[in-house]
Scaffold this motif. Structure first.
Motif, short mmCIF file in Angstrom:
data_model
loop_
_atom_site.label_atom_id
_atom_site.label_comp_id
_atom_site.label_asym_id
_atom_site.label_seq_id
_atom_site.Cartn_x
_atom_site.Cartn_y
_atom_site.Cartn_z
N SER A 214 50.29 36.92 39.81
CA SER A 214 50.82 37.61 39.25
C SER A 214 51.87 36.15 39.64
N VAL A 215 53.82 36.63 39.23
CA VAL A 215 54.43 35.63 38.69
C VAL A 215 55.79 36.70 39.66
N ALA A 216 55.91 38.25 39.76
CA ALA A 216 56.18 38.90 40.21
C ALA A 216 55.98 39.91 41.38
N ALA B 143 52.77 38.52 28.74
CA ALA B 143 52.91 38.15 27.45
C ALA B 143 53.06 36.43 27.36
N SER B 144 54.18 36.04 28.06
CA SER B 144 55.01 35.13 28.27
C SER B 144 54.61 33.82 29.37
N ILE B 145 53.18 34.51 29.60
CA ILE B 145 52.22 33.94 30.31
C ILE B 145 50.43 33.31 30.11
N THR B 146 50.81 34.05 29.01
CA THR B 146 49.48 33.80 28.36
C THR B 146 48.77 32.49 28.66
N TYR B 147 48.61 32.08 27.84
CA TYR B 147 47.76 30.58 27.67
C TYR B 147 47.77 29.86 29.21
N PHE B 148 48.37 29.85 29.75
CA PHE B 148 48.27 29.48 31.23
C PHE B 148 47.42 30.36 32.51
N GLY B 149 47.95 31.40 32.06
CA GLY B 149 47.26 32.48 32.78
C GLY B 149 45.89 33.17 32.52
N THR B 150 45.65 33.14 31.37
CA THR B 150 43.51 33.10 30.72
C THR B 150 43.22 32.22 31.30
N ALA B 151 43.89 30.72 31.40
CA ALA B 151 43.41 29.29 31.93
C ALA B 151 42.71 29.43 33.43
N VAL B 152 43.88 30.24 34.25
CA VAL B 152 43.65 30.13 35.80
C VAL B 152 42.91 31.01 35.75
N VAL B 153 42.36 32.42 34.96
CA VAL B 153 42.05 33.18 35.11
C VAL B 153 39.82 32.60 34.57
N GLY C 145 39.10 39.55 27.51
CA GLY C 145 39.18 40.36 27.48
C GLY C 145 40.85 40.58 27.65
N ILE C 146 41.43 39.75 28.04
CA ILE C 146 43.10 39.55 28.01
C ILE C 146 43.46 39.32 26.99
N THR C 147 42.83 37.77 26.53
CA THR C 147 43.23 37.09 25.55
C THR C 147 42.86 38.24 23.81
N ASN C 148 41.80 38.41 23.98
CA ASN C 148 41.49 39.86 22.86
C ASN C 148 42.26 40.95 22.57
N SER C 149 43.13 41.78 23.95
CA SER C 149 43.53 42.54 24.06
C SER C 149 45.41 42.26 23.46
#
Ligand SMILES: Nc1ncnc2c1ncn2[C@@H]1O[C@H](COP(=O)(O)OP(=O)(O)O)[C@@H](O)[C@H]1O
Ligand SMILES: [Mg+2]
Length: 401
Positions: free
Chosen positions: A7-9, A67-77, A93-97
């Motif tokens: 999380s970033v928050a 939503a603002s960090i989808t690309y980097f965040g999903t790469a980490v996951v 799953g995150i990208t799909n939704s």
């Protein structure tokens, strides 16, 4: 268990509650800033650094990827997945939704209610699309909006066309969707954990607003969802590849219609509306999965050559119809039936004595060649709409831009 909350928050309600629920249950939970990872790729050794140091061993991660960090965040996951660290929500799953179009495309082939939606690119196709939806009023949505931003109700066709044109000229892709009038500014948010809805609320828009998002002033109240809504929500989350999800549904005259599936559903609204320990349910679920993780069968099983998972459909006239699974001879051909889908019900590990009926779908594991032989040559689906022939020159121009 040792859990990493991505999380970033760290101070927002959801993150705090998840950490607290984990700690209360005797787990060790750390909030890891998603944006401080480095993804390390080397032969045979997927690794991650966090704040420039090799990361220690985690049993599980819980991604909260905005939503603002989808690309980097999903790469980490995805990297945690490569390292066999359990995550209830996969990068896929995150990208799909995340993208409303992609999500509806995936859901649309299943027997689940969704609002009739269309996606067009050419101006000339806008008006016919609106007509196919039954005419104005229609809903216009940008693909990656959240919290009600980018969801517009167009009262007339003229207004709809103008809005779509404006958004498209600002390089926004938009969906056009039938306005579900009877839902009257209300929707259901079902919080899915694993294969059940652990909490649900009805959100009601205020005044003449049609969007029921809490960020748009919507009021939330606890509801007990009917089995139909529960089943719809759980299946939608599963199809997306999410084990922790907030599924938004409209209450239409024809039953639940899924609008979207959220992979990082907020906890504050639902916990305060329902007074349930949703964070605790999430943590408990992850802990059981870590002890005995569910595998992605496709990734694990295709390792032996020539074997794989396939779905055998049983159209009318198929020779196996009327036979039991034992008599069908599938096992002799080295094919095991993992589950059987009949209409909307799924029968797992069907017994040998179960009879195969027309239109059943058998999910099988076995020799791919043997399974291929059982499938009749692909019958072409009848096209419902005639596709107009495009000028080949025009197509070429479009593609070479
Ligand atoms: N097709 C529709 N018919 C009626 N109301 C809708 C429709 N689509 C969305 N809404 C309303 O707008 C809200 C926001 O839409 P949604 O697709 O969930 O976008 P967001 O991601 O911004 O929350 C919904 O919660 C619902 O109240
Ligand atoms: Mg929503």
């Amino acid at each position: 268990m040792k859990l990493g909350i991505l999380s970033v928050a760290p101070n927002c309600y959801s993150t705090r509650r998840l950490k607290q629920a984990a700690t209360e249950r005797g787990h060790k939970a750390t909030v890891l800033n998603t944006l401080r990872f480095a993804i390390e790729l080397e032969h045979g050794e997927p690794d991650l650094c966090f704040r420039s140091k090799h990361i220690s061993d985690y049993d599980a991660v819980l991604p909260r990827v905005g939503a603002s960090i989808t690309y980097f965040g999903t790469a980490v996951v995805r990297q945690f997945e490569q390292m066999d660290v359990y995550t209830p929500n996969t990068a896929n799953g995150i990208t799909n939704s995340r993208d409303k179009l992609r999500a509806l495309q995936i859901l649309s082939r299943h027997d689940l209610g969704i609002p009739h939606t269309t996606f067009v690119r050419d101006r000339a196709d806008v008006l016919p699309a609106i007509e196919r939806l039954g005419g104005a009023p229609v809903i216009i949505k940008i693909l990656e909006g959240t919290q009600g931003v980018g969801v517009i109700l167009a009262e007339s066709t003229k207004v709809a066309e103008a809005i779509i044109e404006t958004l498209q000229s600002a390089k926004q892709n938009v969906l056009i969707q039938r306005f579900i009038k009877e839902s009257r500014g209300r929707d259901i948010r079902a919080f899915v954990v694993g294969d059940r809805v652990v909490a649900a609320m009805r959100r009601v828009a205020q005044g003449d607003e049609f969007r029921s998002n809490v960020h748009r002033g919507g009021r939330a109240e606890r509801v007990e969802v009917s089995p139909e809504f529960e089943e719809t929500a759980v299946r939608a989350a599963q199809i997306m590849g999410l084990r922790v999800a907030g599924v938004d549904m409209l209450e239409s005259d024809s039953g639940p219609l899924i609008m979207e599936v959220n992979s990082s559903p907020g906890l504050e609204g639902i916990e305060s509306a329902t007074e349930l320990d949703v964070a605790g349910a999430v943590i408990d679920y992850i802990a059981t999965q870590v002890a005995f993780p569910e595998l992605d069968i496709r990734q694990k099983l295709t390792v032996s050559r020539g074997y794989g998972v396939a779905e055998l459909q049983m159209p009318e006239g198929s020779p196996l119809i009327g036979q039991t699974i034992t008599d069908s001879g599938l096992r002799e051909r080295d094919i095991v039936v993992l589950n059987l889908t009949r209409g909307t019900s799924v029968i797992s590990n069907p017994r040998g004595s179960r009879e195969i009926e027309a239109n059943d779908r058998l999910l099988c594991y076995g020799k791919l060649d043997a399974m291929r032989d059982l499938i009749p040559e692909k019958r072409r689906r009848k096209r419902r709409v005639k596709v107009q022939k495009l000028d080949p020159k025009l197509l070429e121009d479009l593609e070479t831009q």
